[in-house]
Write an enzyme that holds these catalytic residues in place. Structure first.
Site, PDB file in Angstrom:
ATOM      1  N   SER D  47       1.239  11.643  -1.349  1.00 45.90           N
ATOM      2  CA  SER D  47       0.993  11.156   0.000  1.00 45.90           C
ATOM      3  C   SER D  47       2.296  11.019   0.773  1.00 45.90           C
ATOM      4  O   SER D  47       2.394  11.432   1.931  1.00 45.90           O
ATOM      5  CB  SER D  47       0.313   9.787  -0.048  1.00 45.90           C
ATOM      6  OG  SER D  47      -0.845   9.816  -0.838  1.00 45.90           O
ATOM      7  N   THR D  48       3.303  10.433   0.142  1.00 43.33           N
ATOM      8  CA  THR D  48       4.583  10.229   0.805  1.00 43.33           C
ATOM      9  C   THR D  48       5.219  11.558   1.191  1.00 43.33           C
ATOM     10  O   THR D  48       5.942  11.648   2.184  1.00 43.33           O
ATOM     11  CB  THR D  48       5.540   9.459  -0.133  1.00 43.33           C
ATOM     12  OG1 THR D  48       4.912   8.248  -0.536  1.00 43.33           O
ATOM     13  CG2 THR D  48       6.870   9.168   0.540  1.00 43.33           C
ATOM     14  N   TYR D 136      -4.799   8.616 -10.179  1.00 43.25           N
ATOM     15  CA  TYR D 136      -4.199   7.932  -9.032  1.00 43.25           C
ATOM     16  C   TYR D 136      -5.285   7.089  -8.353  1.00 43.25           C
ATOM     17  O   TYR D 136      -6.206   7.625  -7.742  1.00 43.25           O
ATOM     18  CB  TYR D 136      -3.633   8.972  -8.061  1.00 43.25           C
ATOM     19  CG  TYR D 136      -2.805   8.422  -6.905  1.00 43.25           C
ATOM     20  CD1 TYR D 136      -2.526   7.071  -6.754  1.00 43.25           C
ATOM     21  CD2 TYR D 136      -2.283   9.287  -5.941  1.00 43.25           C
ATOM     22  CE1 TYR D 136      -1.772   6.603  -5.697  1.00 43.25           C
ATOM     23  CE2 TYR D 136      -1.514   8.827  -4.883  1.00 43.25           C
ATOM     24  CZ  TYR D 136      -1.271   7.480  -4.767  1.00 43.25           C
ATOM     25  OH  TYR D 136      -0.521   7.018  -3.711  1.00 43.25           O
ATOM     26  N   LYS D 164      -1.556   5.658 -11.884  1.00 42.68           N
ATOM     27  CA  LYS D 164      -0.773   5.124 -10.765  1.00 42.68           C
ATOM     28  C   LYS D 164      -1.724   4.237  -9.985  1.00 42.68           C
ATOM     29  O   LYS D 164      -2.683   4.731  -9.372  1.00 42.68           O
ATOM     30  CB  LYS D 164      -0.233   6.262  -9.892  1.00 42.68           C
ATOM     31  CG  LYS D 164       0.546   5.759  -8.673  1.00 42.68           C
ATOM     32  CD  LYS D 164       1.019   6.907  -7.776  1.00 42.68           C
ATOM     33  CE  LYS D 164       1.769   6.379  -6.567  1.00 42.68           C
ATOM     34  NZ  LYS D 164       2.076   7.451  -5.605  1.00 42.68           N
ATOM     35  N   THR D 166      -2.425   1.919  -7.075  1.00 38.95           N
ATOM     36  CA  THR D 166      -2.054   1.457  -5.741  1.00 38.95           C
ATOM     37  C   THR D 166      -3.258   0.737  -5.165  1.00 38.95           C
ATOM     38  O   THR D 166      -3.999   1.253  -4.341  1.00 38.95           O
ATOM     39  CB  THR D 166      -1.607   2.642  -4.871  1.00 38.95           C
ATOM     40  OG1 THR D 166      -0.599   3.380  -5.584  1.00 38.95           O
ATOM     41  CG2 THR D 166      -1.021   2.169  -3.552  1.00 38.95           C
ATOM     42  N   GLY D 188       1.716   0.742  -7.785  1.00 43.67           N
ATOM     43  CA  GLY D 188       1.972   1.628  -6.654  1.00 43.67           C
ATOM     44  C   GLY D 188       2.316   0.959  -5.332  1.00 43.67           C
ATOM     45  O   GLY D 188       2.663   1.645  -4.383  1.00 43.67           O
ATOM     46  N   ASP D 190       4.952  -1.134  -3.559  1.00 47.23           N
ATOM     47  CA  ASP D 190       6.313  -1.624  -3.756  1.00 47.23           C
ATOM     48  C   ASP D 190       6.432  -3.114  -3.434  1.00 47.23           C
ATOM     49  O   ASP D 190       7.215  -3.830  -4.061  1.00 47.23           O
ATOM     50  CB  ASP D 190       7.299  -0.849  -2.872  1.00 47.23           C
ATOM     51  CG  ASP D 190       7.163   0.655  -3.045  1.00 47.23           C
ATOM     52  OD1 ASP D 190       6.274   1.099  -3.815  1.00 47.23           O
ATOM     53  OD2 ASP D 190       7.918   1.394  -2.401  1.00 47.23           O
ATOM     54  N   GLU D 191       5.666  -3.558  -2.459  1.00 47.22           N
ATOM     55  CA  GLU D 191       5.793  -4.928  -1.954  1.00 47.22           C
ATOM     56  C   GLU D 191       5.201  -5.967  -2.903  1.00 47.22           C
ATOM     57  O   GLU D 191       5.393  -7.165  -2.707  1.00 47.22           O
ATOM     58  CB  GLU D 191       5.140  -5.038  -0.572  1.00 47.22           C
ATOM     59  CG  GLU D 191       3.666  -4.681  -0.538  1.00 47.22           C
ATOM     60  CD  GLU D 191       3.413  -3.212  -0.255  1.00 47.22           C
ATOM     61  OE1 GLU D 191       4.298  -2.380  -0.556  1.00 47.22           O
ATOM     62  OE2 GLU D 191       2.333  -2.903   0.270  1.00 47.22           O
ATOM     63  N   SER D 207       7.270   4.765  -2.558  1.00 47.32           N
ATOM     64  CA  SER D 207       7.999   5.519  -1.543  1.00 47.32           C
ATOM     65  C   SER D 207       9.299   4.832  -1.150  1.00 47.32           C
ATOM     66  O   SER D 207      10.300   5.497  -0.900  1.00 47.32           O
ATOM     67  CB  SER D 207       7.125   5.751  -0.318  1.00 47.32           C
ATOM     68  OG  SER D 207       6.614   4.533   0.165  1.00 47.32           O
TER      69      SER D 207
END
Lengths: 293, 293, 293, 293
Positions: D47-48, D136, D164, D166, D188, D190-191, D207
């Site tokens: 996606s990124t 994913y 993965k 997310t 997935g 990051d935050e 990302s």
């Protein structure tokens, strides 16, 4: 005043029978057990307590009796949320008179208010007493969704000292943590307590704390000691138990497990149904394995 | 007993002032106006009536006073829904004694019950009186979502005669129509009344009927006469008005427009906010254009 | 150019076998059957056509072959939507060369673009040819939600003449109708066609039109004649069939029913599964009852 | 084969200009920088990387060039997900030939497949090569929602080694962790990396790792050392940066920040818009504060 820190059991309400009254003896016994546990205190008259299935008189009687039994030995938070603000206000004032240490409320639900309306509501409600006030963020049941900025605004209202955060959005939670470093932030989903702590929660408030208080306190201790392997292992055991409770319905399951532990809680009030034999057997199996003797 | 057909205004509740009591004179005036309109009757004590912001005593007084003022000249449906079934039961029995023609209730909200629990609840509630009962399907506010098959099961409960359907899923609605041809199905979104009729609704229940009763009845008449051009044109005018009301908040806007029409309604209770000057001006403009003198 | 009015079948794509090529003979036969029906035309290469399971070469070949078979006897709309705008642009230009009457596209999906980004995209895409362009509003699959005002803005772009509206929000749809009286608005949910017409749709585009073209045209005729009883009865029959198709999966069911009607369509491509015996039996039963010989 | 552990940057794709080609020099520079960082490897073509805005030829070229530049110095995961399984299959086989260490794919999106269809799809796709395969789970963009049990079933397919993840549902994630202790589970978002680690993630893929690789690795190190204060502080800094990126749009912001760091990335392809001066200034401010020199 007692300090507003640590871990609070969201107290269920015992009934004498399915259409019956609050079972005062069981209530006293449960409060006694929790007050003498390592938890910091009790969150009384909230969702777990079937508050919205109680009359105003019953909610008031519940708040009063718990305060009397507790007798200052533990920190008490009174939940006073309701669709009707006037009722919330009366319960808040009653809680202050009864000696509670703090007040908390879910936002008024059903109607879809704008944020400004909600803000004015909390300003009014938190101003009904001099007690510290905890906002209750619980979008899954209240239907009210807030951004981190909006919760921060609520935290700035007079008397508001923090948030009971029962919300899966940990990105927003961490933003709130940075926006209001002084706020008391309590994680409300027992099954992700360790995630909440890792993102900055100060403590927690939960219904399954009633049946696994030592494990909750141990998760916190391991986390603070930096022993994440132990913390994760404890969280895993907690979650195995919680999975079984979710499958049966959390509040009915909690009352069943407490009854099994020696304090007769009765069933939940209708519309909650009763656990069937399969559900009870599954809870027995989970309890045998995951509730320490 | 009056017949359960046609169009029913969802009655708002007038207040003397923002924290004040029910304004009985205005209530009488509004009921009188609606009873002598071409509507079939009133839906009393529901969402539009700010039911969840009233005490039980106020809900009871409201039901009683409307029945006394109406005095059998119009068909009366009492809404008794609440998170607390016991309260719903008391209001249902009161409605029967007060001479209501039917009872209706939104499903108990906040907690997420399973369908079987909801079914048992309605069985119990509809059995509290001998009156016909209308299920209230309003997923946007109740959070309760039903399939057509599930609503059909609810329709089969003793005393249940139909549904107030405030739901955008017209595919499911048409399925329900075929599953239960005898059920009384009332469309609950005023802005899509004509769509509801075209998919099989028998009539409607709505809040904006209070301010545009003739237009609602005219939509029905045009639809039944096969004059779809006229029906669409009337619906378009209704929607232009409703858009302005939605922008301001439907219940506050309704009370403002009724006040403007000569019956002082007061503001909504908090947490509802008050309309500001811009909102009032926008409603004035809409009313000048879309509410017939 | 052919006129952009009435009812358009969303064309499925026949395959020789499960991993195989487009079945050109069946494609020709289906196009021939539809071109000689009372429908106005075809919507080619869209969701129903499994567009997102075709290579660019296959999408291009499909567009070309349908145009050649149709040979100007019917109005052709080319769907060119894709996550990749460059591909959409190439297909749009090809459609213009191949003699299509109009272009349409679902908004680019997967990434969550802002409305301004979507607006610029449609401006660019509609400008790739001189053909009339239809916006495709299909939030359930695209994940893109627009207000009536936003759709009206899209309608104002050069070349844009209207909307394929596959969206349950008929309040917004009626607002759009008033905002843009000249726009061509096509209803996209076959099961609520009559509701769409009653709220102002000009016509419709749908996948089940392939198997019940006469019924769709008859719904329109009854609606325009003001014979709402007939219209509702026809819609009820359509929906009984559509319910069976939804239960099996609409596109696999459509291909099965067309195969049953004499035009071998093959299965859908994976990831779509194949219908099992029960699903086929249920479709047979529905077809026996609801597809006229 | 390189090991599938640790932290992987989800690689963005540099372009020469807004409608232009892949900028090969910048791609080489970025890969070189990341390969020599402390990250474990790269997640390429996801996606990124704007995969769904690239042609098949471009996706293939991207996979090949990254593998050539990396030259075995880092672990490479090829993302091959697409609405079209045939394209995914071709890319998977190409990745194996090009020397990738693993394959991964988002579930096919747009159409709403049943779980059984998705399961068959992954079985087929993971079987296209002998490489380890990562499911994913990204419901926010794919629209595909799985229970812990369903993900566990996917983990049991031949070649599938992990996920993965997310997804904000950390309760389900922790259940999956217990159901499949051997699976490689990568967080997935990051935050919320620290929350994911605390609930059992083995590593992460993200990302923003491109622009803060050392901080990500430091979060992991602090977590594993039991230094949760440091871990939380690092996560807080990461999130302050991520907040600024979310406000501007994560992928455009990432490309801007990388350009600012010395590797020209160009803009995202349309429909992504371009950053305006305010957005760039806000990112500059965040970078000055939160991206270490």
């Amino acid at each position: 005043m007692n300090d507003l820190n640590g871990y609070f059991a969201a107290l269920p309400t015992p009934f004498t029978d399915r259409q019956g009254a609050i079972a005062e003896g069981s209530l006293d016994d449960l409060v006694e057990r929790l007050v003498t546990s390592h938890l910091s205190g009790l969150y009384v008259g909230g969702s777990t307590g079937e508050a919205f299935l109680l009359s105003e008189q019953e909610r008031a009687a519940l708040l009063r009796r718990v305060a009397r039994t507790c007798a200052g030995r533990s920190t008490l938070i009174a939940h006073v949320g309701d669709p009707d603000p006037a009722l919330s206000g009366r319960l808040a004032r009653l809680a202050a008179e009864a000696g509670y240490d703090a007040v908390s409320a879910v936002p008024p639900f059903y109607y879809r208010y704008g944020f400004e309306e909600i803000l004015r509501h909390y300003e009014w409600l938190a101003g009904q007493t001099d007690l510290p006030f905890l906002i209750y963020n619980f979008p899954a049941l209240s239907g009210v969704h807030w951004s981190a900025d909006q919760i921060a605004q609520l935290c700035d209202l007079p008397n508001v000292v923090g948030v009971k955060n029962t919300c899966g959005d940990l990105f927003a939670f961490e933003s709130l943590r940075r926006l209001r470093p002084e706020a008391r932030l309590f994680h409300g989903f027992d099954e992700t307590l360790l995630a909440g702590l890792s993102m900055g929660a100060d403590g927690g408030i939960g219904s399954t704390y009633n049946i696994q208080p030592d494990r909750i306190v141990a998760i916190d201790a391991a986390f603070r000691a930096g022993d994440m392997d132990t913390a994760r292992s404890l969280q895993a055991d907690a979650n195995a138990l919680i999975e079984a409770m979710v499958a049966a319905g959390v509040i009915p399951a909690l009352k069943y497990l407490l009854t099994r532990s020696g304090i007769p809680m009765g069933d939940c009030r209708p519309p909650f149904g009763q656990l069937d034999a399969d559900a009870r057997a599954a809870l027995d199996a989970a309890a045998d394995r995951y509730i320490p003797a």
